[in-house]
Write an enzyme that holds these catalytic residues in place. Structure first.
Site, short mmCIF file in Angstrom:
data_model
loop_
_atom_site.label_atom_id
_atom_site.label_comp_id
_atom_site.label_asym_id
_atom_site.label_seq_id
_atom_site.Cartn_x
_atom_site.Cartn_y
_atom_site.Cartn_z
N ASP A 51 53.57 95.11 47.97
CA ASP A 51 53.83 93.75 48.48
C ASP A 51 52.87 92.74 47.85
O ASP A 51 53.26 91.62 47.50
CB ASP A 51 53.65 93.70 50.01
N ASP A 76 62.12 90.95 36.56
CA ASP A 76 62.10 92.15 37.41
C ASP A 76 60.85 92.97 37.06
O ASP A 76 60.57 93.23 35.88
CB ASP A 76 63.37 92.97 37.15
N ASN A 86 54.88 101.60 43.94
CA ASN A 86 54.87 101.82 45.40
C ASN A 86 54.52 103.26 45.74
O ASN A 86 53.74 103.51 46.66
CB ASN A 86 56.26 101.53 45.97
N GLU A 128 62.37 93.27 44.06
CA GLU A 128 61.26 92.98 43.12
C GLU A 128 61.80 92.15 41.95
O GLU A 128 61.31 92.23 40.86
CB GLU A 128 60.60 94.27 42.62
#
Ligand code: GH3
Ligand code: MG
Length: 335
Positions: free
Chosen positions: A211, A194, A202, A238
């Site tokens: 992304d 993770d 982000n 993620e």
């Protein structure tokens, strides 16, 4: 983000994007006719762009379908030992390659035979004597349809953003590999990874840059698994999962350590991470080893890997935590 995009290996999704359903390799055709002179006509019409295999008997044709996995079969209807209908029936009943498209080639004409061929499951029908241009055109059409449907089927198992397997594909493989490991007593390891502080990434760099990070991480993980049976999947937003059949805990843990370092070595700046100035990921590893664990279930392996991931986050992130799945006493047999 200035970081260059990775150049992932070609995936079905890439082929869809460029509108190119046909594979890079030569398509494989199997030509079946009991009369060599008819085979020769087909051979001459199709040689060049295709890899051709030929059979003069039904058994031989079925064997070649299994061995060579042709993309399309041109099948004579009237043959002495086993006629084309029987070959097609056996092909459709087989466990492997049952959906291989078949075009019937026959000297008989008329609506009767034609509808019988199509009802039997052929995709098309060509009359003898064959016209080379017609054969080539029909073959091209049916190969295109076949490759398009292959592509769509493959896409149903692929994560669109990263090109690795999707959750559905992973769940299916986990169930399969779990059953196999329990039956054979072979080890099975699972790595969950993770991305650390990804929400902050982000928030600072934007969703598109986020992304791109996911694509980098996915390709990095994929570059580290070696065996054909290993699978890297996008498990959630993620979060990634690596399924490693025949791999004991110690090996999976070592692999996760290398992956952890490799993600860090991507050196993707992450200004708002409290762990490092670059993007990092945390890893949880779980394995089942030894004889079958009574009453155990793949969800337990996932749960253990998830607990280890949580532990890695708790201990400060950018690290690996690992544990072995414990069951009842080792000599019990899985029901
Ligand atoms: P931790 O280190 O504890 O894992 O913190 P985190 O911020 O990574 O975890 P959290 O679960 O709080 O946030 C996950 C973020 O991942 C939030 C979500 O917007 C983002 N995310 C999930 N899927 C995608 C995706 O497809 N693209 C992008 N760019 N972001 C995604
Ligand atoms: Mg996270």
């Amino acid at each position: 983000m200035a970081h260059p995009e990775p150049r992932p290996p070609e995936t079905p999704a890439d082929r869809l994007e460029v509108g190119q359903a046909w594979p890079a390799r030569k398509p494989r055709l199997l030509l079946v006719d009991d009369q060599p002179v008819h085979l020769q006509v087909l051979y001459r019409a199709l040689t060049g762009p295709y890899q051709l295999f030929m059979a003069t008997r039904g058994e031989q044709a079925l064997h070649l379908v299994r061995e060579q996995q042709p993309d399309l079969v041109l099948l004579d209807v009237v043959m002495p030992d086993m006629d084309g209908f029987e070959v097609l029936r056996r092909l459709r009943a087989a466990r492997d390659r049952a959906d291989t498209p078949v075009i019937f080639v026959t000297a008989h004409e008329g609506a009767d035979i034609e509808s019988r061929c199509l009802e039997a499951g052929a995709v098309d029908f060509i009359s003898k004597p064959v016209n080379p241009a017609v054969v080539r055109a029909r073959v091209r059409t049916h190969l295109t349809l076949k490759f398009q449907s292959d592509l769509l089927r493959a896409l149903a198992f692929i994560d669109g953003l990263t090109g690795v397997a999707n959750r559905r594909h992973f769940d299916e493989r986990l169930a399969l590999e779990w059953g196999r490991a329990q039956r054979l007593g072979t080890p099975l390891s699972l790595i969950l990874a993770d991305v650390d502080h990804f929400k902050a990434y982000n928030d600072h760099y934007g969703h598109q840059a986020g992304d791109a990070v996911l694509r980098h991480v996915a390709q990095t993980l994929r570059a580290h698994v070696r065996r054909p049976a290993d699978m890297v999947a996008r498990y959630g937003g993620e979060e990634f999962a690596c399924l490693l059949p025949d791999t004991p805990l110690a090996d999976a843990q070592a692999l996760a350590e290398r992956m952890q370092q490799a993600v860090r070595d991507l050196a993707i700046p992450h200004r708002d991470s409290r762990t490092a100035p670059v993007v990092t990921a945390s890893f949880g590893v779980a394995a089942r080893e030894g004889p079958a664990l009574r009453g155990a279930h793949p969800a337990l392996l996932l749960g253990l890997a998830d607990a280890q991931l949580y532990e890695a986050k708790h201990q400060g992130r950018a690290r690996v935590c690992a544990a072995r799945l414990e069951g009842a006493t080792g000599d019990e047999v899985f029901p």
